[in-house]
Motif scaffolding. Structure first.
Motif, PDB file in Angstrom:
ATOM      1  N   MET A   9      30.872  58.689  50.950  1.00  0.00           N
ATOM      2  CA  MET A   9      32.111  57.942  50.778  1.00  0.00           C
ATOM      3  C   MET A   9      33.256  58.628  51.523  1.00  0.00           C
ATOM      4  O   MET A   9      34.047  57.973  52.224  1.00  0.00           O
ATOM      5  CB  MET A   9      32.448  57.822  49.292  1.00  0.00           C
ATOM      6  CG  MET A   9      33.743  57.084  48.990  1.00  0.00           C
ATOM      7  SD  MET A   9      34.067  57.000  47.213  1.00  0.00           S
ATOM      8  CE  MET A   9      34.426  58.746  46.872  1.00  0.00           C
ATOM      9  N   ILE A  10      33.340  59.963  51.389  1.00  0.00           N
ATOM     10  CA  ILE A  10      34.409  60.715  52.061  1.00  0.00           C
ATOM     11  C   ILE A  10      34.248  60.639  53.585  1.00  0.00           C
ATOM     12  O   ILE A  10      35.214  60.463  54.333  1.00  0.00           O
ATOM     13  CB  ILE A  10      34.403  62.179  51.575  1.00  0.00           C
ATOM     14  CG1 ILE A  10      34.781  62.237  50.085  1.00  0.00           C
ATOM     15  CG2 ILE A  10      35.363  63.032  52.402  1.00  0.00           C
ATOM     16  CD1 ILE A  10      34.622  63.607  49.464  1.00  0.00           C
ATOM     17  N   ARG A  11      32.986  60.721  54.053  1.00  0.00           N
ATOM     18  CA  ARG A  11      32.730  60.644  55.497  1.00  0.00           C
ATOM     19  C   ARG A  11      33.146  59.281  56.045  1.00  0.00           C
ATOM     20  O   ARG A  11      33.766  59.186  57.115  1.00  0.00           O
ATOM     21  CB  ARG A  11      31.252  60.908  55.763  1.00  0.00           C
ATOM     22  CG  ARG A  11      30.928  60.925  57.269  1.00  0.00           C
ATOM     23  CD  ARG A  11      29.454  61.165  57.550  1.00  0.00           C
ATOM     24  NE  ARG A  11      29.066  62.535  57.231  1.00  0.00           N
ATOM     25  CZ  ARG A  11      28.261  62.878  56.230  1.00  0.00           C
ATOM     26  NH1 ARG A  11      27.763  61.948  55.434  1.00  0.00           N
ATOM     27  NH2 ARG A  11      27.961  64.129  56.006  1.00  0.00           N
ATOM     28  N   GLN A  16      37.244  56.183  59.266  1.00  0.00           N
ATOM     29  CA  GLN A  16      38.211  55.084  59.360  1.00  0.00           C
ATOM     30  C   GLN A  16      39.654  55.602  59.364  1.00  0.00           C
ATOM     31  O   GLN A  16      40.595  54.825  59.225  1.00  0.00           O
ATOM     32  CB  GLN A  16      38.008  54.116  58.195  1.00  0.00           C
ATOM     33  CG  GLN A  16      36.644  53.442  58.201  1.00  0.00           C
ATOM     34  CD  GLN A  16      36.424  52.582  56.976  1.00  0.00           C
ATOM     35  OE1 GLN A  16      37.349  51.938  56.475  1.00  0.00           O
ATOM     36  NE2 GLN A  16      35.200  52.572  56.462  1.00  0.00           N
ATOM     37  N   ASN A  17      39.796  56.942  59.500  1.00  0.00           N
ATOM     38  CA  ASN A  17      41.107  57.594  59.570  1.00  0.00           C
ATOM     39  C   ASN A  17      41.942  57.352  58.319  1.00  0.00           C
ATOM     40  O   ASN A  17      43.172  57.217  58.385  1.00  0.00           O
ATOM     41  CB  ASN A  17      41.878  57.115  60.812  1.00  0.00           C
ATOM     42  CG  ASN A  17      41.176  57.502  62.105  1.00  0.00           C
ATOM     43  OD1 ASN A  17      40.673  58.630  62.228  1.00  0.00           O
ATOM     44  ND2 ASN A  17      41.135  56.588  63.065  1.00  0.00           N
ATOM     45  N   VAL A  18      41.261  57.294  57.160  1.00  0.00           N
ATOM     46  CA  VAL A  18      41.964  57.168  55.887  1.00  0.00           C
ATOM     47  C   VAL A  18      42.228  58.571  55.352  1.00  0.00           C
ATOM     48  O   VAL A  18      41.282  59.328  55.103  1.00  0.00           O
ATOM     49  CB  VAL A  18      41.136  56.370  54.863  1.00  0.00           C
ATOM     50  CG1 VAL A  18      41.860  56.320  53.520  1.00  0.00           C
ATOM     51  CG2 VAL A  18      40.873  54.958  55.378  1.00  0.00           C
ATOM     52  N   GLU A  22      43.360  64.086  47.676  1.00  0.00           N
ATOM     53  CA  GLU A  22      42.943  64.508  46.346  1.00  0.00           C
ATOM     54  C   GLU A  22      41.664  63.781  45.946  1.00  0.00           C
ATOM     55  O   GLU A  22      41.483  62.593  46.207  1.00  0.00           O
ATOM     56  CB  GLU A  22      44.060  64.185  45.347  1.00  0.00           C
ATOM     57  CG  GLU A  22      43.805  64.616  43.925  1.00  0.00           C
ATOM     58  CD  GLU A  22      44.983  64.253  43.028  1.00  0.00           C
ATOM     59  OE1 GLU A  22      44.789  63.422  42.124  1.00  0.00           O
ATOM     60  OE2 GLU A  22      46.088  64.802  43.255  1.00  0.00           O
ATOM     61  N   LEU A  23      40.730  64.514  45.340  1.00  0.00           N
ATOM     62  CA  LEU A  23      39.509  63.913  44.798  1.00  0.00           C
ATOM     63  C   LEU A  23      39.510  64.139  43.294  1.00  0.00           C
ATOM     64  O   LEU A  23      39.441  65.282  42.830  1.00  0.00           O
ATOM     65  CB  LEU A  23      38.265  64.549  45.426  1.00  0.00           C
ATOM     66  CG  LEU A  23      36.915  64.068  44.869  1.00  0.00           C
ATOM     67  CD1 LEU A  23      36.700  62.594  45.221  1.00  0.00           C
ATOM     68  CD2 LEU A  23      35.759  64.902  45.414  1.00  0.00           C
ATOM     69  N   MET A  39      32.522  69.081  56.130  1.00  0.00           N
ATOM     70  CA  MET A  39      33.729  68.664  56.851  1.00  0.00           C
ATOM     71  C   MET A  39      34.838  69.669  56.555  1.00  0.00           C
ATOM     72  O   MET A  39      35.763  69.407  55.773  1.00  0.00           O
ATOM     73  CB  MET A  39      34.142  67.254  56.411  1.00  0.00           C
ATOM     74  CG  MET A  39      33.151  66.173  56.838  1.00  0.00           C
ATOM     75  SD  MET A  39      33.417  64.582  55.990  1.00  0.00           S
ATOM     76  CE  MET A  39      32.557  64.868  54.449  1.00  0.00           C
ATOM     77  N   PRO A  40      34.756  70.861  57.152  1.00  0.00           N
ATOM     78  CA  PRO A  40      35.704  71.941  56.826  1.00  0.00           C
ATOM     79  C   PRO A  40      37.151  71.636  57.191  1.00  0.00           C
ATOM     80  O   PRO A  40      38.061  72.313  56.709  1.00  0.00           O
ATOM     81  CB  PRO A  40      35.167  73.126  57.648  1.00  0.00           C
ATOM     82  CG  PRO A  40      34.342  72.511  58.728  1.00  0.00           C
ATOM     83  CD  PRO A  40      33.764  71.257  58.150  1.00  0.00           C
ATOM     84  N   ASP A  41      37.385  70.632  58.044  1.00  0.00           N
ATOM     85  CA  ASP A  41      38.753  70.311  58.423  1.00  0.00           C
ATOM     86  C   ASP A  41      39.455  69.429  57.386  1.00  0.00           C
ATOM     87  O   ASP A  41      40.619  69.063  57.575  1.00  0.00           O
ATOM     88  CB  ASP A  41      38.768  69.609  59.786  1.00  0.00           C
ATOM     89  CG  ASP A  41      37.910  68.341  59.783  1.00  0.00           C
ATOM     90  OD1 ASP A  41      36.930  68.290  59.014  1.00  0.00           O
ATOM     91  OD2 ASP A  41      38.230  67.421  60.553  1.00  0.00           O
TER      92      ASP A  41
END
Length: 548
Positions: A9-11, A16-18, A22-23, A39-41
């Motif tokens: 979901m995060i990927r 989509q540049n969203v 916060e998770l 995704m360390p960035d």
């Protein structure tokens, strides 16, 4: 949510540049940690979905109490959840060996090392809580369009189903018309009307939920669910536990709350009144039926029934019915008779021929005739079929006491004399039904049954329930004699389908909390099953756990 789903979901959102800042979720951080690793960035914080929002001290206190409590130290415990603070004399741990405190100092040190040393420094993060309620709400919406019990993952319609759920969440129910319009189709007048109605309903619900009354209602519903779940756990016993199949299973299930039968109000308005009466071999509920008669505006039923037990002298003097050998006589004249099974079969057939289910009316039937009829029909396994052909019963004795209060006698003979100004001395079931029909329809009081039916009609299952309740009440006799419980409370427990053995079983399963959960369960009308009084429950608990 599964960790791989969180990462995916995060990927997808990142592609989509969203932006994600916060998770929010529970304290299982596996998914968050995997996402950061892959995704360390990402610049994203993890917050907890918990009940003590903003209370850092409360979280630290709770963490310490969770360790100290099992070792018998209760300085950080709260009375709202600590059983020891509620009852120091009888408290036992429900999940520790023999219900006793743990003693090992090495174990305590290790637990403090693993829990306190790691979690207390992070209490600030834990206190910065967020809610995943919006996510759960969206999941429920998606479930209405792509149910989990159906396999849509291999279907091309899945993306459309999920998209429609997102549109409904973001845009409201008008999304259907908007999609139609964007596709060059008519938005649809009925569709617009329906979506407007649903949107108003949603807005109204949202407004109410933010009010004080709405919050109170949510707390009340939560309390009801909690009570229901606690009661269910006590009633069913352990149904899932590690290695439960290797132990002696607790298979007995405590009966659930008996739902109060509700009569169909619409059916009552069109139901015909059918007056019935029985003549019996005696005055006890174990007597046999010797005559069964019924009378309505358009039909009549009458049959004599050969009994299997002798007719008492008192019954003969009243009914004028006797049996000599294989003959039945009324007023010394032979009459045609049937054997019980055939007579009852004919009566059920007679009831089935009504175009609308009738309401059976009788005088003093709630205390006598219903039970005699129930015993006879149950003996031949015919009571369920009988119930399927009627709406319910009405006892005219109770109705006349309400409509014409203050009379010296409410016997049928006295009512005929008072209300119809006639003298009636004969005792025959068919004549009794005809006169009672006149009493309830042709007096100056109007149609006393139809005018008062809602308050006096009772379920066809009443005799069956009454039979069970009497058996249940007998099990409380010792507790009543010892004054461990009042007869009124015992009667209420018996009426709710509980026996004394069920109360003992609830204690074996979860101590006094189990007894409290069982007795304070809520009925389908939102009322307490038996009692929620702490003194009454404690007294019963002391009686049931006393040394024999």
């Amino acid at each position: 949510m599964e960790p791989d789903m969180v990462v995916q979901m995060i990927r997808d959102l990142k592609e989509q540049n969203v932006p994600i800042s916060e998770l929010a979720g529970d304290d299982d951080s596996t998914g968050y940690n995997r996402a950061i690793k892959e995704m360390p960035d990402l610049h994203m914080d993890k917050t907890s979905d918990h009940q003590n929002k903003g209370n850092q001290a409360g979280i630290e206190n709770g963490l310490r109490a969770s360790i100290e409590h099992i070792f018998g130290e209760h300085a950080h415990c709260m009375q709202s959840w600590c059983g020891y603070l509620k009852d120091k004399t009888t408290y036992k741990h429900s999940s520790l060996p023999h219900g006793k405190d743990l003693k090992s100092l090495d174990l305590k040190s290790d637990l403090e090392k693993w829990f306190l040393d790691k979690l207390v420094p992070n209490s600030k993060k834990l206190a910065n809580l967020a809610s995943s309620q919006a996510n759960e709400s969206l999941n429920m919406t998606i479930a209405t369009k792509a149910p989990k019990y159906k396999h849509y993952s291999a279907s091309s319609s899945l993306s459309y189903r999920v998209s429609s759920a997102v549109l409904q969440k973001n845009e409201g129910y008008s999304y259907v018309s908007e999609v139609h319009e964007s596709s060059g189709l008519s938005p649809g007048a009925e569709t617009l009307k329906r979506s407007l109605k649903l949107n108003r309903k949603r807005d109204r619900k949202s407004t109410i939920s933010k009010t004080k009354e709405g919050k109170k209602q949510r707390l009340l519903l939560k309390k009801k669910r909690s009570s229901k779940n606690s009661g269910m756990e006590v009633r069913e016993g352990k149904t899932y536990e590690s290695e439960i199949g290797n132990e002696h299973p607790d298979q007995e299930e405590i009966p659930e709350v008996m739902e109060i039968d509700e009569v169909d109000k619409e059916a009552i308005t069109v139901a015909p009144l059918l007056v019935f009466d029985l003549e019996t071999t005696g005055l006890s509920r174990s007597s046999d039926i010797i005559q069964l008669a019924a009378y309505s505006k358009d039909s009549t039923f009458d049959t004599y029934i050969l009994p299997s037990q002798p007719i008492s002298k008192e019954a003969t003097n009243i009914t004028k019915i006797t049996v000599r050998g294989n003959n039945m006589l009324y007023n010394s004249n032979p009459v045609n008779f049937k054997y019980p099974h055939q007579a009852l079969t004919d009566f059920v057939t007679f009831l089935s021929e009504f175009s609308c289910k009738p309401i059976l009316v009788g005088h003093n039937i709630k205390r006598f005739d219903c039970h005699i009829l129930y015993n006879a029909l149950r003996f031949y396994n015919m009571y369920s079929e009988f119930c399927s052909h009627i709406i319910g019963f009405v006892d005219s004795l109770d109705v006349f006491k309400h409509v014409v209060p203050g009379l010296s006698s409410y016997s049928q003979t006295s009512l005929v004399d008072t209300l119809l100004d006639e003298t009636y001395a004969a005792r025959n079931a068919l004549e009794d039904t005809r006169l009672l029909f006149r009493l309830i329809t042709c007096t100056s009081q109007g149609n006393v049954i139809s005018d008062n039916i809602t308050g006096f009609i009772f379920s066809p299952n009443y005799p069956h329930n009454c039979h069970i309740q009497q058996d249940n009440l007998k099990t409380f006799s010792e507790a009543i004699n010892c004054k461990a419980v009042s007869k009124a409370t015992a009667l209420k427990a018996a009426h709710s389908n509980l026996r004394l053995s069920h109360l003992k079983l609830s204690i074996e399963r979860n101590g006094i909390d189990g007894l409290r959960a069982l007795l304070s369960e809520l009925t389908n009308q939102g009322k307490v099953r038996v009692t929620s009084c702490k003194k009454v429950i404690q007294k019963l608990y002391d009686f049931l756990t006393r040394e024999t």
